[in-house]
Design a protein around this motif. Structure first.
Motif, mmCIF file in Angstrom:
data_model
loop_
_atom_site.group_PDB
_atom_site.id
_atom_site.type_symbol
_atom_site.label_atom_id
_atom_site.label_comp_id
_atom_site.label_asym_id
_atom_site.label_seq_id
_atom_site.Cartn_x
_atom_site.Cartn_y
_atom_site.Cartn_z
ATOM 1 N N TYR A 24 33.892 -12.557 -39.632
ATOM 2 C CA TYR A 24 35.294 -12.429 -39.272
ATOM 3 C C TYR A 24 35.488 -11.439 -38.123
ATOM 4 N N LEU A 25 34.723 -10.343 -38.143
ATOM 5 C CA LEU A 25 34.797 -9.385 -37.047
ATOM 6 C C LEU A 25 34.186 -9.965 -35.769
ATOM 7 N N ILE A 26 33.116 -10.726 -35.930
ATOM 8 C CA ILE A 26 32.511 -11.396 -34.765
ATOM 9 C C ILE A 26 33.509 -12.385 -34.164
ATOM 10 N N ALA A 27 34.226 -13.114 -35.034
ATOM 11 C CA ALA A 27 35.209 -14.094 -34.551
ATOM 12 C C ALA A 27 36.337 -13.410 -33.790
ATOM 13 N N ILE A 28 36.788 -12.254 -34.283
ATOM 14 C CA ILE A 28 37.834 -11.508 -33.572
ATOM 15 C C ILE A 28 37.342 -11.082 -32.200
ATOM 16 N N ARG A 29 36.133 -10.518 -32.176
ATOM 17 C CA ARG A 29 35.565 -10.062 -30.899
ATOM 18 C C ARG A 29 35.414 -11.212 -29.910
ATOM 19 N N ASP A 30 34.788 -12.301 -30.353
ATOM 20 C CA ASP A 30 34.552 -13.438 -29.458
ATOM 21 C C ASP A 30 35.857 -14.155 -29.109
ATOM 22 N N GLY A 31 36.801 -14.148 -30.046
ATOM 23 C CA GLY A 31 38.085 -14.792 -29.775
ATOM 24 C C GLY A 31 38.842 -14.104 -28.657
ATOM 25 N N PHE A 32 38.798 -12.786 -28.641
ATOM 26 C CA PHE A 32 39.435 -12.049 -27.548
ATOM 27 C C PHE A 32 38.705 -12.285 -26.233
ATOM 28 N N LEU A 33 37.381 -12.409 -26.304
ATOM 29 C CA LEU A 33 36.613 -12.637 -25.084
ATOM 30 C C LEU A 33 36.967 -13.971 -24.436
ATOM 31 N N ILE A 34 37.336 -14.952 -25.254
ATOM 32 C CA ILE A 34 37.726 -16.255 -24.707
ATOM 33 C C ILE A 34 38.953 -16.115 -23.797
ATOM 34 N N SER A 35 39.881 -15.246 -24.187
ATOM 35 C CA SER A 35 41.110 -15.084 -23.402
ATOM 36 C C SER A 35 40.980 -14.046 -22.299
ATOM 37 N N THR A 36 39.902 -13.266 -22.298
ATOM 38 C CA THR A 36 39.755 -12.176 -21.331
ATOM 39 C C THR A 36 39.812 -12.631 -19.877
ATOM 40 N N PRO A 37 39.146 -13.725 -19.472
ATOM 41 C CA PRO A 37 39.262 -14.146 -18.059
ATOM 42 C C PRO A 37 40.699 -14.397 -17.624
ATOM 43 N N MET A 38 41.502 -15.041 -18.487
ATOM 44 C CA MET A 38 42.899 -15.293 -18.133
ATOM 45 C C MET A 38 43.681 -13.986 -17.977
ATOM 46 N N LEU A 39 43.375 -13.018 -18.838
ATOM 47 C CA LEU A 39 44.082 -11.735 -18.776
ATOM 48 C C LEU A 39 43.705 -10.967 -17.516
ATOM 49 N N ILE A 40 42.439 -11.041 -17.128
ATOM 50 C CA ILE A 40 42.007 -10.358 -15.906
ATOM 51 C C ILE A 40 42.646 -11.007 -14.678
ATOM 52 N N ILE A 41 42.709 -12.344 -14.676
ATOM 53 C CA ILE A 41 43.347 -13.056 -13.557
ATOM 54 C C ILE A 41 44.824 -12.687 -13.480
ATOM 55 N N GLY A 42 45.515 -12.690 -14.636
ATOM 56 C CA GLY A 42 46.917 -12.298 -14.659
ATOM 57 C C GLY A 42 47.106 -10.866 -14.193
ATOM 58 N N SER A 43 46.193 -9.984 -14.588
ATOM 59 C CA SER A 43 46.272 -8.584 -14.168
ATOM 60 C C SER A 43 46.107 -8.434 -12.667
ATOM 61 N N THR A 44 45.271 -9.284 -12.079
ATOM 62 C CA THR A 44 45.061 -9.225 -10.634
ATOM 63 C C THR A 44 46.363 -9.495 -9.890
ATOM 64 N N PHE A 45 47.093 -10.520 -10.344
ATOM 65 C CA PHE A 45 48.392 -10.817 -9.710
ATOM 66 C C PHE A 45 49.389 -9.685 -9.939
ATOM 67 N N LEU A 46 49.393 -9.131 -11.141
ATOM 68 C CA LEU A 46 50.305 -8.028 -11.436
ATOM 69 C C LEU A 46 49.958 -6.803 -10.604
ATOM 70 N N LEU A 47 48.673 -6.582 -10.386
ATOM 71 C CA LEU A 47 48.227 -5.454 -9.569
ATOM 72 C C LEU A 47 48.660 -5.628 -8.119
ATOM 73 N N ILE A 48 48.568 -6.852 -7.620
ATOM 74 C CA ILE A 48 49.026 -7.121 -6.255
ATOM 75 C C ILE A 48 50.521 -6.824 -6.137
ATOM 76 N N ALA A 49 51.277 -7.192 -7.194
ATOM 77 C CA ALA A 49 52.728 -6.969 -7.181
ATOM 78 C C ALA A 49 53.097 -5.496 -7.325
ATOM 79 N N ASN A 50 52.182 -4.686 -7.854
ATOM 80 C CA ASN A 50 52.492 -3.271 -8.107
ATOM 81 C C ASN A 50 51.374 -2.372 -7.597
ATOM 82 N N PHE A 51 50.853 -2.669 -6.414
ATOM 83 C CA PHE A 51 49.733 -1.886 -5.884
ATOM 84 C C PHE A 51 50.179 -0.452 -5.648
#
Length: 451
Positions: A24-51
């Motif tokens: 269950y802990l492995i699933a939580i860890r890996d489950g968050f990793l699945i969404s991590t690329p999308m969050l980093i991409i979204g953060s990149t746009f937010l960073l550009i907007a608030n450099f």
């Protein structure tokens, strides 16, 4: 010392094994990793907007218009505002794979379950009136950080129940020759119906309580207290003490402790990010960025400071070569070469600074932010490989970059006396090894004619 190490090994090894192998802990860890690329991409746009450079906004406004920042933030909203939805699907999919069932069906079903236990209404007061209306819609406050813990519970519990029913054989059997996708679809029908019925009953029962929904109950009695507890200096220090003790025994402490602590840090980061997007005061000192960008530099133990000290002062060939090989990986947060090559594992000389340096980093950073010397981290998700100074600038302004530099140098001073002791030990070992080589008998020294 040996007694202490034996006692710690006896206590920590079984604990680490139990946590590290928990599905269950492995699933939580890996489950968050699945969404991590999308969050980093979204953060990149937010960073550009608030450099964090004032002239940047002026230049971009002239180039793209007054509303450029709002438009640039849309990809961030599309990822962070639905963070819980991404987590539910990712965690359920990961657990489904571990339980050896149809992982895609588990992910889709868990998403449906999450919507069942979430009140699908939005409070709306028309302009110019005081009357409150409950309008059907997707309540975004539960799709982000506020709904995260319930999302985790739903994904784990729903997938587990689904697996139980499947493995009991409560499925519709299809005849031979039916395409595999159709077989899987019908196999999920009865287990999915049973799980959805259970969650529907749970949701209905909570709707007649004073809480009104499962979401509100979990938030008030689980997520809010845990997040408040995690947002304390004491909790962070205790977590990092365990993390580094695990590493000392060769166990990946980041994975073991992170499996338990990271969901709390993730929720805290999302709260800061939401406030940052709306130009509001940032609420939390302790966040995922606080941990990743200020607690350690170059990996667990903040070993980038150690590597640079080794490059400057060490004389033994072992430490010189190792520091040269470890420098570039260390800049990007990879420190396995130094952990296992120096080694730090089971090395009592280095254990003290290995634990002390991150702890001091945490304490100084906490009070620097609490006293207003350094801004709170903004919640933007950066890759964990982002080098220091750059990462401090992006998550906490120029003050964060300066603080990182100060902590990095302070870490060098703390590591210095300990690595000098170890370097002296290695020099003596190398000297003895060289003397032994000189004493070894060579066939060239033998006078065969005298035999």
């Amino acid at each position: 010392m040996k007694k202490f190490m034996s006692l710690m090994e006896k206590f920590l090894m079984p604990l680490a094994k139990a946590i590290g192998e928990n599905k269950y802990l492995i699933a939580i860890r890996d489950g968050f990793l699945i969404s991590t690329p999308m969050l980093i991409i979204g953060s990149t746009f937010l960073l550009i907007a608030n450099f964090p450079i004032p002239i940047w906004n002026t230049w971009m406004t002239h180039l793209l218009g007054d509303d450029w920042a709002t438009k640039m933030s849309m990809p961030a909203s599309a990822s962070f505002d639905v963070m819980t939805i991404l987590a539910v699907v990712g965690i359920a999919y990961s657990l489904g794979r571990l339980l050896e069932i149809d992982a895609i069906a588990a992910g889709v079903m868990s998403l449906v379950l999450f919507f069942i236990v979430t009140p699908l209404t939005i409070d709306f007061t028309p302009e110019g009136t005081d009357k409150l209306y409950h309008v059907a819609g997707l309540p975004m406050q539960w799709m982000g950080s506020r709904g995260l813990f319930l999302g985790i519970i739903v994904a784990l519990l729903g997938t587990r129940l689904f697996a139980i029913f499947v493995k009991k054989g409560w499925v519709i059997k299809m005849p031979a020759g039916v395409p595999p996708t159709v077989v899987k679809s019908f196999e999920s029908l009865i287990p999915g119906f049973l799980v959805i019925t259970i969650f529907f009953i749970i949701s209905w029962l909570f709707s007649i309580t004073p809480f009104g929904s499962v979401q509100e109950f979990i938030y008030q009695f689980l997520q809010y207290p845990l997040v408040k507890l995690g947002n304390t200096l004491g909790a962070m220090i205790v977590a990092y003490l365990f993390l580094h003790f695990f590493w000392f025994f060769g166990i990946n402490g980041s994975s073991v402790v992170g499996a338990v602590f990271n969901p709390v840090l993730r929720a805290l980061s999302l709260e800061n990010l939401d406030a940052f997007k709306h130009g509001e005061k940032l609420p939390n000192i302790i966040t995922g960025d606080f941990q990743d960008m200020f607690a350690t530099f170059g990996g667990a133990g903040s070993t980038l400071s150690l590597i640079v000290v080794m490059l400057i002062v060490c004389k033994s060939q072992r430490t010189k070569k190792l520091s040269q090989l470890s420098l570039v990986p260390g800049i990007f947060g990879i420190n396995e070469p130094i952990i296992f090559g120096l080694p730090i594992v089971l090395n009592p000389i280095i254990l003290i600074p290995f634990v002390i340096v991150p702890t001091i980093n945490i304490i100084i950073t906490y009070f620097a932010m609490d006293w207003g010397l350094v801004p709170f981290t903004n919640g933007i998700q950066l890759p964990w490989t982002t080098p220091i100074i750059i990462s401090g600038l992006l998550v906490s302004g120029w003050q964060g970059a300066v603080l990182q530099a100060i902590l990095f140098v302070l870490g060098m001073f703390i590591y210095y006396p300990f690595i000098k002791v170890l370097d002296k030990q290695y020099l003596e070992e190398e000297k003895k090894a060289n003397e032994k080589e000189d004493e070894d008998i060579s066939f060239d020294d033998i006078d065969f004619e005298s035999l």
